[in-house]
Write an enzyme that holds these catalytic residues in place. Structure first.
Site, mmCIF file in Angstrom:
data_model
loop_
_atom_site.group_PDB
_atom_site.id
_atom_site.type_symbol
_atom_site.label_atom_id
_atom_site.label_comp_id
_atom_site.label_asym_id
_atom_site.label_seq_id
_atom_site.Cartn_x
_atom_site.Cartn_y
_atom_site.Cartn_z
ATOM 1 N N PHE A 70 -8.461 37.313 64.696
ATOM 2 C CA PHE A 70 -8.634 36.382 63.705
ATOM 3 C C PHE A 70 -8.412 37.203 62.211
ATOM 4 O O PHE A 70 -8.303 36.389 60.881
ATOM 5 C CB PHE A 70 -9.885 35.464 63.548
ATOM 6 N N ARG A 113 -7.120 38.285 58.447
ATOM 7 C CA ARG A 113 -6.138 38.048 57.194
ATOM 8 C C ARG A 113 -5.022 39.073 56.437
ATOM 9 O O ARG A 113 -6.337 40.181 56.477
ATOM 10 C CB ARG A 113 -6.317 37.117 56.214
ATOM 11 N N GLU A 114 -4.330 38.779 56.107
ATOM 12 C CA GLU A 114 -3.787 40.067 55.485
ATOM 13 C C GLU A 114 -4.329 40.347 54.658
ATOM 14 O O GLU A 114 -4.389 39.350 53.548
ATOM 15 C CB GLU A 114 -2.061 40.462 55.400
ATOM 16 N N PHE A 138 -9.404 27.252 51.875
ATOM 17 C CA PHE A 138 -7.840 26.700 52.677
ATOM 18 C C PHE A 138 -7.349 24.779 51.811
ATOM 19 O O PHE A 138 -6.433 24.114 52.738
ATOM 20 C CB PHE A 138 -7.545 26.217 54.409
ATOM 21 N N LEU A 139 -8.257 24.769 51.247
ATOM 22 C CA LEU A 139 -7.960 23.448 50.533
ATOM 23 C C LEU A 139 -6.852 23.836 48.666
ATOM 24 O O LEU A 139 -6.810 23.135 47.798
ATOM 25 C CB LEU A 139 -9.667 22.937 49.834
ATOM 26 N N CYS A 166 2.258 34.080 60.725
ATOM 27 C CA CYS A 166 1.335 33.455 61.736
ATOM 28 C C CYS A 166 1.720 31.871 61.487
ATOM 29 O O CYS A 166 2.305 31.559 62.818
ATOM 30 C CB CYS A 166 0.123 33.673 61.922
ATOM 31 N N LYS A 179 5.182 30.077 62.715
ATOM 32 C CA LYS A 179 5.586 30.817 64.156
ATOM 33 C C LYS A 179 4.564 29.720 65.099
ATOM 34 O O LYS A 179 4.791 29.656 66.634
ATOM 35 C CB LYS A 179 5.738 32.181 64.455
HETATM 36 N N1 LIG Z 1 -0.560 39.552 61.390
HETATM 37 C C1 LIG Z 1 -1.489 39.160 61.122
HETATM 38 O O1 LIG Z 1 -2.154 39.114 60.239
HETATM 39 C C2 LIG Z 1 -2.030 39.216 62.341
HETATM 40 C C3 LIG Z 1 -3.450 38.253 62.058
HETATM 41 C C4 LIG Z 1 -3.643 37.738 63.565
HETATM 42 C C5 LIG Z 1 -3.164 38.029 64.874
HETATM 43 N N2 LIG Z 1 -1.751 38.632 64.936
HETATM 44 C C6 LIG Z 1 -1.149 38.623 66.178
HETATM 45 O O2 LIG Z 1 -0.617 40.342 66.728
HETATM 46 C C7 LIG Z 1 0.338 40.393 67.693
HETATM 47 C C8 LIG Z 1 0.768 41.232 66.262
HETATM 48 O O3 LIG Z 1 1.646 41.116 64.186
HETATM 49 P P1 LIG Z 1 1.493 42.399 63.858
HETATM 50 O O4 LIG Z 1 1.460 41.513 62.717
HETATM 51 O O5 LIG Z 1 0.455 43.290 63.729
HETATM 52 O O6 LIG Z 1 2.749 42.710 64.201
HETATM 53 P P2 LIG Z 1 4.099 44.049 63.637
HETATM 54 O O7 LIG Z 1 5.504 42.805 63.488
HETATM 55 O O8 LIG Z 1 3.522 44.434 62.294
HETATM 56 O O9 LIG Z 1 3.670 44.869 64.543
HETATM 57 C C9 LIG Z 1 4.433 45.221 65.696
HETATM 58 C C10 LIG Z 1 4.321 46.643 66.493
HETATM 59 O O10 LIG Z 1 4.520 46.204 67.487
HETATM 60 C C11 LIG Z 1 5.279 47.832 68.121
HETATM 61 N N3 LIG Z 1 6.002 47.809 69.395
HETATM 62 C C12 LIG Z 1 6.844 47.011 69.457
HETATM 63 N N4 LIG Z 1 7.524 46.671 70.931
HETATM 64 C C13 LIG Z 1 6.364 47.923 71.522
HETATM 65 C C14 LIG Z 1 6.254 48.651 72.596
HETATM 66 N N5 LIG Z 1 6.885 48.353 73.624
HETATM 67 N N6 LIG Z 1 5.103 50.268 72.823
HETATM 68 C C15 LIG Z 1 5.125 49.974 71.216
HETATM 69 N N7 LIG Z 1 5.303 49.138 70.182
HETATM 70 C C16 LIG Z 1 5.586 48.442 70.365
HETATM 71 C C17 LIG Z 1 6.486 47.505 67.179
HETATM 72 O O11 LIG Z 1 6.987 48.898 66.610
HETATM 73 C C18 LIG Z 1 5.411 47.535 65.659
HETATM 74 O O12 LIG Z 1 5.255 48.054 64.971
HETATM 75 C C19 LIG Z 1 1.615 38.904 66.896
HETATM 76 O O13 LIG Z 1 1.253 38.612 68.270
HETATM 77 C C20 LIG Z 1 0.716 38.165 65.490
HETATM 78 O O14 LIG Z 1 0.642 36.486 65.767
HETATM 79 C C21 LIG Z 1 -0.941 39.034 63.559
#
Ligand SMILES: NC(=O)c1ccc[n+]([C@@H]2O[C@H](COP(=O)([O-])OP(=O)(O)OC[C@H]3O[C@@H](n4cnc5c(N)ncnc54)[C@H](O)[C@@H]3O)[C@@H](O)[C@H]2O)c1
Length: 432
Positions: A152, A154-155, A252-253, A263, A266
């Site tokens: 959960f 947040r960036e 978030f308001l 996130c 999608k």
């Molecule tokens: N970014 C956010 O704030 C956030 C917060 C909560 C949940 N999420 C979820 O977490 C997941 C990841 O999001 P993210 O933003 O970290 O993605 P991202 O794109 O920043 O990172 C994903 C990484 O996975 C690597 N990767 C892909 N296939 C691979 C493989 N076969 N072997 C090794 N590495 C591999 C890619 O090279 C990439 O570096 C998503 O499902 C997203 O919805 C993201």
């Protein structure tokens, strides 16, 4: 504990580093060789406050390792987190799970002792079942357990969110693994995080339902802002007035541009897609998606009105282009719709973002990156405050801009309209 994070992006890197800081041995794996080489040299691939210090500290004390060798890293670990991307499929609204399934196949070839395999990526309900099927083709069922542990964070606030989460959700159909995972998180639980243990499908759905609800809150206040603007009411008063009700809550308001990021867009689409497969109509979320998709067009219409319907050759400055402050993430930022539209209409655009130049705009006509706020604002007809970085909160426009004809469109309502007007400039906000 010995952990392997597969995918060293926002989620895999931040959670891997934080787990190592809590005393675990962590290997962060990625297929991107450049990313791993850079990390080994202390070069951090993303902008996230506090991350660099934590990476350097834990890499130095050898609790944190980086690798491209997936098989070896899995073999050395007890718990394997899948943290790869789950973007929207091309030509569909569903989540593209190809990265997840390809990783699951790799894992199935490298199980040398009992392992807990966890999806930290956001995955639709039943994905854990699918992973279990893939693993079962190669490995005996008593050699692994598949769990869900949605993230959960947040960036921009990722480290704090990881260390002080509101809750830790573990979805596991196997009690032993759930207890192991509770132990892994015990340093956070003892600091006050609530622990929720449920079955795997429920954990998968908790993540999507949370994001869909937050996206709904943002969209709700954005629509109320539209009404405020016509009825000459300040939406900020409405946010405070309703947010103080504990049943609603104030976060978030904040009215603003369309929600974006990696996130909400999608995940709202994916939950509707999943529900459709179960023949359930999530009509509320469908209308949230629709309303949000019209938001940038609505704000661009206002830009057109502010510029008296003459966009061509107007100098427009964007302050901030990322989808929110404290991140360099451009995924689904509303600036990606606004800047190309205005460039096509003939505007001259300068943008400044604290995280620097953006390749997304490099091929657009008359769109240039400015090296400072001053350079971006200078000579503008219109300043659009797009992202709420602290750097923009106390700008003295009088010092940066000589002409009284400057117009300011504050898409985050961070400025006092009275103060801007008293400096002689024209102010426009959202829902005020
Ligand atoms: N970014 C956010 O704030 C956030 C917060 C909560 C949940 N999420 C979820 O977490 C997941 C990841 O999001 P993210 O933003 O970290 O993605 P991202 O794109 O920043 O990172 C994903 C990484 O996975 C690597 N990767 C892909 N296939 C691979 C493989 N076969 N072997 C090794 N590495 C591999 C890619 O090279 C990439 O570096 C998503 O499902 C997203 O919805 C993201």
């Amino acid at each position: 504990m010995k952990l392997c994070m597969i995918g060293t992006g926002y989620v895999g890197l931040v959670s891997g580093v934080c787990f190592s800081d809590l005393g675990n041995e962590v290997i962060c794996v990625d297929k991107d060789q450049d990313k791993i080489n850079n990390l080994k040299q202390g070069i951090i691939p993303i902008y996230e406050p506090g991350l660099e210090e934590l990476v350097l500290k834990n890499y130095k004390n050898k609790r944190l390792k980086f690798s491209t060798n997936l098989s070896n890293s899995i073999k050395k670990s007890d718990i394997v987190f899948i943290c790869v991307g789950t973007p929207t499929k091309k030509n569909s609204t569903g989540a593209d799970l190809s990265q997840i399934f390809s990783v699951a196949k790799e894992i199935s070839k490298s199980i040398n002792k009992f392992k807990i395999i966890i999806t930290k990526s956001t995955v639709p309900v039943t994905t854990g079942d699918e992973i279990e099927k893939i693993l079962s083709k190669k490995v005996n069922k008593n050699k692994f357990s598949v769990a869900s542990n949605p993230e959960f964070l947040r960036e921009g606030e990722a480290i704090r969110d990881f260390i002080y989460p509101d809750r830790v959700v573990i979805g596991s159909n196997d009690k032993k693994s759930a207890t192991k995972l509770r132990n892994l998180y015990s340093p956070l639980i003892s600091k006050g995080a609530k622990f929720i243990s449920t079955n795997r499908r429920a954990a998968e759905l908790i993540k999507y339902a949370s994001n869909a609800f937050l996206a709904t809150k943002i969209t709700f206040i954005n629509e109320i802002a539209n009404l405020c603007e016509k009825a000459q009411i300040d939406v900020e008063d409405i946010s405070i007035g309703i947010g103080l009700d504990k049943r609603i809550g104030s976060r978030f308001l904040r009215a603003g541009p369309a929600y974006g990021g990696s996130c909400f867009p999608k995940d709202t689409k994916a939950i509707v897609n999943t529900a459709d497969k179960f023949k359930i109509n999530l009509s509320v979320i469908k209308s949230v998606i629709n309303s949000n998709s019209l938001r940038s067009k609505l704000l661009l219409k206002k830009v057109n009105e502010i510029l008296n319907k003459k966009i061509r050759n107007k100098n427009i400055c964007f302050l901030g282009v990322t989808f929110k402050a404290n991140t360099d993430d451009m995924r689904d930022s509303s600036s990606l719709e606004m800047i190309p539209f205005l460039s096509k209409k003939g505007a001259q655009i300068k943008y400044y973002d604290p995280t620097g130049f953006k390749k997304e705009f490099s091929n657009l006509k008359n769109v240039n990156f400015a090296n400072s706020i001053g350079e971006a604002v200078k000579g503008s007809d219109l300043v659009i405050l797009h992202t709420e970085w602290n750097d923009f909160k106390s700008i003295n426009f009088k010092k940066l801009h000589s002409s009284k004809n400057l117009k300011i469109y504050d898409m985050r309502n961070i400025y006092s309209p009275l103060k801007i007007k008293s400096q002689g400039f024209k102010y426009f906000g959202i829902g005020r």
